[in-house]
Design a protein around this motif. Structure first.
Motif, PDB file in Angstrom:
ATOM      1  N   ILE A 116       0.861  -1.176   0.000  1.00 39.85           N
ATOM      2  CA  ILE A 116       0.000   0.000   0.000  1.00 39.85           C
ATOM      3  C   ILE A 116       0.901   1.230   0.000  1.00 39.85           C
ATOM      4  CG2 ILE A 116      -1.549   1.391   1.435  1.00 39.85           C
ATOM      5  CD1 ILE A 116      -2.792  -1.198   2.428  1.00 39.85           C
ATOM      6  N   SER A 117       0.579   2.173  -0.873  1.00 38.67           N
ATOM      7  CA  SER A 117       1.347   3.418  -0.839  1.00 38.67           C
ATOM      8  C   SER A 117       0.473   4.572  -1.306  1.00 38.67           C
ATOM      9  CB  SER A 117       2.595   3.312  -1.711  1.00 38.67           C
ATOM     10  OG  SER A 117       2.247   3.255  -3.073  1.00 38.67           O
ATOM     11  N   PHE A 118       0.974   5.781  -1.154  1.00 40.28           N
ATOM     12  CA  PHE A 118       0.283   6.959  -1.662  1.00 40.28           C
ATOM     13  C   PHE A 118       0.751   7.217  -3.074  1.00 40.28           C
ATOM     14  CE2 PHE A 118      -0.405   8.749   2.740  1.00 40.28           C
ATOM     15  CZ  PHE A 118      -1.773   8.573   2.658  1.00 40.28           C
ATOM     16  N   VAL A 119      -0.182   7.645  -3.901  1.00 35.06           N
ATOM     17  CA  VAL A 119       0.150   7.982  -5.271  1.00 35.06           C
ATOM     18  C   VAL A 119      -0.510   9.322  -5.575  1.00 35.06           C
ATOM     19  CG1 VAL A 119      -0.337   7.352  -7.662  1.00 35.06           C
ATOM     20  CG2 VAL A 119       0.420   5.604  -6.067  1.00 35.06           C
ATOM     21  N   SER A 120       0.305  10.291  -5.973  1.00 38.99           N
ATOM     22  CA  SER A 120      -0.302  11.596  -6.261  1.00 38.99           C
ATOM     23  C   SER A 120      -0.683  11.705  -7.737  1.00 38.99           C
ATOM     24  CB  SER A 120       0.638  12.732  -5.866  1.00 38.99           C
ATOM     25  OG  SER A 120       1.896  12.526  -6.446  1.00 38.99           O
ATOM     26  N   ASP A 121      -0.005  10.919  -8.567  1.00 39.13           N
ATOM     27  CA  ASP A 121      -0.282  10.967 -10.003  1.00 39.13           C
ATOM     28  C   ASP A 121      -0.251   9.535 -10.536  1.00 39.13           C
ATOM     29  OD1 ASP A 121      -0.127  11.088 -12.784  1.00 39.13           O
ATOM     30  OD2 ASP A 121       1.133  12.881 -12.794  1.00 39.13           O
ATOM     31  N   ILE A 122      -1.412   9.004 -10.859  1.00 35.81           N
ATOM     32  CA  ILE A 122      -1.515   7.601 -11.260  1.00 35.81           C
ATOM     33  C   ILE A 122      -0.719   7.309 -12.534  1.00 35.81           C
ATOM     34  CG2 ILE A 122      -3.115   5.777 -11.994  1.00 35.81           C
ATOM     35  CD1 ILE A 122      -5.184   6.974 -10.073  1.00 35.81           C
ATOM     36  N   GLU A 123      -0.808   8.213 -13.508  1.00 35.23           N
ATOM     37  CA  GLU A 123      -0.056   8.002 -14.755  1.00 35.23           C
ATOM     38  C   GLU A 123       1.440   7.942 -14.496  1.00 35.23           C
ATOM     39  OE1 GLU A 123      -1.424   7.132 -17.596  1.00 35.23           O
ATOM     40  OE2 GLU A 123      -3.320   7.251 -16.489  1.00 35.23           O
ATOM     41  N   GLU A 124       1.879   8.803 -13.613  1.00 31.89           N
ATOM     42  CA  GLU A 124       3.301   8.837 -13.261  1.00 31.89           C
ATOM     43  C   GLU A 124       3.716   7.541 -12.562  1.00 31.89           C
ATOM     44  OE1 GLU A 124       5.964  10.337 -13.829  1.00 31.89           O
ATOM     45  OE2 GLU A 124       7.149   9.427 -12.210  1.00 31.89           O
ATOM     46  N   PHE A 125       2.819   7.040 -11.707  1.00 27.47           N
ATOM     47  CA  PHE A 125       3.081   5.777 -11.013  1.00 27.47           C
ATOM     48  C   PHE A 125       3.237   4.644 -12.026  1.00 27.47           C
ATOM     49  CE2 PHE A 125       1.469   1.751  -9.337  1.00 27.47           C
ATOM     50  CZ  PHE A 125       2.257   1.583  -8.208  1.00 27.47           C
ATOM     51  N   ILE A 126       2.341   4.594 -12.997  1.00 23.16           N
ATOM     52  CA  ILE A 126       2.379   3.549 -14.029  1.00 23.16           C
ATOM     53  C   ILE A 126       3.677   3.637 -14.827  1.00 23.16           C
ATOM     54  CG2 ILE A 126       1.287   2.799 -16.195  1.00 23.16           C
ATOM     55  CD1 ILE A 126      -1.417   3.726 -14.849  1.00 23.16           C
ATOM     56  N   ARG A 127       4.087   4.861 -15.135  1.00 24.69           N
ATOM     57  CA  ARG A 127       5.356   5.045 -15.857  1.00 24.69           C
ATOM     58  C   ARG A 127       6.536   4.587 -15.017  1.00 24.69           C
ATOM     59  NH1 ARG A 127       2.970   9.675 -17.839  1.00 24.69           N
ATOM     60  NH2 ARG A 127       3.802  10.981 -16.169  1.00 24.69           N
ATOM     61  N   SER A 128       6.493   4.933 -13.739  1.00 29.37           N
ATOM     62  CA  SER A 128       7.635   4.586 -12.891  1.00 29.37           C
ATOM     63  C   SER A 128       7.769   3.069 -12.728  1.00 29.37           C
ATOM     64  CB  SER A 128       7.511   5.262 -11.526  1.00 29.37           C
ATOM     65  OG  SER A 128       6.494   4.646 -10.765  1.00 29.37           O
ATOM     66  N   LYS A 129       6.649   2.363 -12.767  1.00 33.99           N
ATOM     67  CA  LYS A 129       6.687   0.900 -12.668  1.00 33.99           C
ATOM     68  C   LYS A 129       6.937   0.262 -14.033  1.00 33.99           C
ATOM     69  CE  LYS A 129       5.584   0.023  -8.300  1.00 33.99           C
ATOM     70  NZ  LYS A 129       6.435  -0.801  -7.428  1.00 33.99           N
ATOM     71  N   LYS A 130       6.952   1.098 -15.067  1.00 38.22           N
ATOM     72  CA  LYS A 130       7.152   0.648 -16.444  1.00 38.22           C
ATOM     73  C   LYS A 130       6.086  -0.356 -16.886  1.00 38.22           C
ATOM     74  CE  LYS A 130      12.168   1.365 -16.739  1.00 38.22           C
ATOM     75  NZ  LYS A 130      12.235   2.328 -15.625  1.00 38.22           N
ATOM     76  N   LEU A 131       4.860  -0.167 -16.374  1.00 38.44           N
ATOM     77  CA  LEU A 131       3.777  -1.097 -16.721  1.00 38.44           C
ATOM     78  C   LEU A 131       3.305  -0.881 -18.143  1.00 38.44           C
ATOM     79  CD1 LEU A 131       1.566  -0.826 -13.495  1.00 38.44           C
ATOM     80  CD2 LEU A 131       3.171  -2.653 -14.105  1.00 38.44           C
TER      81      LEU A 131
END
Length: 261
Positions: A116-131
């Motif tokens: 579980i974590s906080f995400v301020s920008d979902i698109e950015e999160f997806i990019r950072s995970k390289k999904l």
DNA sequence: CCCCATGTTGTAGG
DNA sequence: TCCTACAACATGGG
């Protein structure tokens, strides 16, 4: 069983139960599942606010608050969410939100492999995970384009979250079963025709699983899932289901129905 | 006790 | 660079 369909069912469940109620308390039972945040910070950010909406990308669930932040939930190998009243019994709940109507929402993770974590920008999160794109959101052409670059097996390619997000061990087996493809079949050996069949089956299987709310007894008779064990009978030909290792995971398949090309 | 389990991440080697 | 194998993580079931 937290692959795309499972997580989608959790998402719909949260939508149906937990939105638009004031959060009055937060209980963290194990901070092992917290990633990059403290229990104190989590409590401080959630308390007094409401869950507004939900989102999902592959196996990642996002619960969005009315203060602009989102809580990312990933379930690892085991997980569930449960909305319950008062002091009902819930086991393996690692996080619990209390609402002002006396109900609670629990994030359940028996093996604590979830995050579980906080995400301020979902698109950015997806990019950072390289999904890669969500398995239910990409179209036929993008599917062929992305899958076609892989020189590995079909199964490992479908399970690679950087290529397509959402498919895991169980549903990759199911998709291959309907496509009559051996789990070790090479992507490069698939013709255009097989590629399209694979795409169609990926969508059908995932959507059917969501429709059945991932309950094995609700799947059509033609599905492998209830028989996904060694020595079971294949639902299509009554031959015997076999288990082999592919990319470190056990792939169950029917040697008679599923071929390498 | 041993092996296995729906996932992800990091390491090592070909 | 891309692919595979493997260990680690934590816990329970067979």
């Amino acid at each position: 069983m937290p692959e795309l369909p499972d997580v989608e069912v959790y998402r719909q469940y949260i939508n149906a139960t937990s939105l638009h109620q004031k959060i009055t308390g937060i209980v963290v039972k194990s901070d092992r599942v917290l990633s990059g945040i403290s229990a104190q910070k989590l409590s401080a950010t959630l308390k007094g606010f409401e869950l507004d909406s939900t989102d999902r990308h592959g196996k990642y669930l996002f619960v969005c608050l009315d203060n602009g932040t989102s809580v990312m939930m990933h379930f690892g190998m085991t997980g569930d969410v449960k909305y319950f009243k008062g002091d009902d019994d819930v086991v393996y709940d690692q996080l619990r939100l209390d609402f002002d109507n006396g109900y609670h929402l629990a994030y359940i993770s028996r093996r604590k492999l979830g995050k579980i974590s906080f995400v301020s920008d979902i698109e950015e999160f997806i990019r950072s995970k390289k999904l890669g794109p969500d398995a239910l959101s990409l179209d036929q052409d993008e599917f062929r384009e992305r899958i076609g670059k892989s020189r590995g097996s079909v199964k490992s390619t479908l399970m690679n979250q950087k290529i397509i997000a959402g498919i895991g061990n169980v549903y990759s087996d199911e998709i291959l079963f309907h496509s009559r493809l051996h789990p070790q079949a090479k992507v490069q050996k698939l013709g255009d025709r097989k590629m399209l069949v694979l795409f169609g089956n990926m969508r059908r299987v995932l959507q059917m699983a969501i429709k059945c709310r991932t309950q094995p007894e609700k799947f059509p008779r033609s599905y492998l899932i209830p028989f996904r064990r060694k020595k079971e009978k294949c639902p299509a030909c009554t031959g015997e289901i076999k288990g082999i290792k592919v990319s470190g995971r056990t792939a169950y398949y029917c040697p008679a129905c599923q071929k390498k090309v």
